[in-house]
Design a protein around this motif. Structure first.
Motif, mmCIF file in Angstrom:
data_model
loop_
_atom_site.group_PDB
_atom_site.id
_atom_site.type_symbol
_atom_site.label_atom_id
_atom_site.label_comp_id
_atom_site.label_asym_id
_atom_site.label_seq_id
_atom_site.Cartn_x
_atom_site.Cartn_y
_atom_site.Cartn_z
ATOM 1 N N MET A 20 43.489 3.059 -37.900
ATOM 2 C CA MET A 20 42.342 2.320 -37.382
ATOM 3 C C MET A 20 41.833 1.358 -38.444
ATOM 4 O O MET A 20 41.960 1.609 -39.641
ATOM 5 N N VAL A 71 34.337 3.454 -37.654
ATOM 6 C CA VAL A 71 35.547 4.173 -38.050
ATOM 7 C C VAL A 71 35.246 5.641 -38.327
ATOM 8 O O VAL A 71 35.948 6.546 -37.866
ATOM 9 N N ASP A 118 34.776 7.834 -35.280
ATOM 10 C CA ASP A 118 35.818 7.791 -34.251
ATOM 11 C C ASP A 118 36.522 9.141 -34.129
ATOM 12 O O ASP A 118 36.928 9.723 -35.147
ATOM 13 N N THR A 150 39.514 10.011 -33.237
ATOM 14 C CA THR A 150 40.877 10.089 -33.775
ATOM 15 C C THR A 150 40.875 10.196 -35.296
ATOM 16 O O THR A 150 41.734 10.856 -35.879
ATOM 17 N N VAL A 151 39.895 9.564 -35.938
ATOM 18 C CA VAL A 151 39.780 9.652 -37.394
ATOM 19 C C VAL A 151 39.332 11.056 -37.795
ATOM 20 O O VAL A 151 39.864 11.662 -38.735
#
Length: 282
Positions: A222, A229, A232, A234-235
């Motif tokens: 990302m 960020v 997020d 997914t992070v």
């Protein structure tokens, strides 16, 4: 401001046998931007810096500095292009003073000051800039951890870089020792320097970054504004695992929707990450 990115990577990658340590990373860093680079242990962050600065040769892709293709160039060639870096493990010249350590960079950097007198004078200026002026005559072995990190900073600044890559310059520092490094980064940014900061200290990433790049398993996961960020899913999953991310998402869904607040804290805990990986070339 130049329309050409100070740093551009195109499909950048490197393999160690069957391991893709960095895999097909595309990136553009405009002039004057501070880019934070984060990721879990083993994500390829230090390896990425090694590829950009010539300490590792890519097996695929390109590295361009100010539009010049420097893919696979030797570190000293890239340094002459005004690209400087710090190292996680500080390795000063132990037989020299702090001042002389910095003067080496001045003498062999892009400006090529071959006379010792002017080089030492410039070294003194850099040491004052990083807060080590009073330690100029001391041996590097006498420095505290925080001051040793500042010396690493000073050695990089001695090259008068346009692009500065900082690899964990705040590792091992106490909270009160971090702020001077953050202020130095802010000051360099205000002077127009382009900076890449690899860091696990999320406070630092939030404080200085215009954009944050997340690497995971060598790939670009990302790129975006710091708070976007760090919150997020997914992070968070990349750092803490699928089960943690699922539990946190469920907990947030069960709570009332908070009113928007620009000062809301990021979701990713600052303590979630440990020291950076040891790159295969170490």
């Amino acid at each position: 401001m130049s329309a050409t990115p100070v740093l551009e990577t195109r499909g950048l990658g490197i393999r160690f046998g069957g391991l893709k340590a960095v895999d097909d990373v595309d990136l553009q860093v405009p002039e004057g931007q501070t880019l934070g680079v984060i990721g879990p242990n083993g994500a390829g962050k230090s390896t990425f810096i090694n590829l950009v600065t010539g300490h590792l040769r890519p097996t695929s892709g390109q590295v361009l500095v100010d539009g010049q293709d420097l893919t696979g160039a030797k570190p000293w060639v890239i340094a002459k292009a005004r690209v400087a870096r710090t190292f996680q493990i500080v390795k000063p010249f132990r037989g020299m003073t702090v001042r002389e350590n910095v003067a080496v960079g001045v003498m062999y950097g892009p400006d090529g000051m071959t006379r010792m007198g002017p080089a030492l004078h410039r070294a003194d200026e850099v040491l004052e800039q990083v807060g080590l002026g009073a330690a100029a005559g001391r041996s590097p072995g006498e420095l505290s951890v925080a001051d040793a990190r500042r010396l690493e900073f000073a050695k990089a600044l001695a090259l008068s870089p346009r692009l500065l890559l900082l690899d964990e310059v705040m590792a091992g520092l106490r909270p009160g020792e971090i702020e001077p490094s953050l202020q130095l980064i802010r000051d360099l940014k205000a002077q127009g320097m382009t900076i890449i900061v690899v860091e696990h200290v999320m406070k630092a990433i939030l404080a200085v970054s215009d954009q944050v790049l997340v690497l995971n398993a060598g790939q670009r996961l990302m790129l975006g504004p710091p708070r976007d960020v760090l919150s997020d899913p997914t992070v968070i999953e990349a750092y803490l695992g699928h089960k943690y991310a699922a539990r946190q998402a469920a907990a947030q869904a069960a709570q009332p929707t908070p009113s928007p607040s620009a000062g809301a804290a990021p979701t990713l805990p600052a303590a979630s990450a440990g020291p950076e990986e040891v790159s295969p070339d170490a």
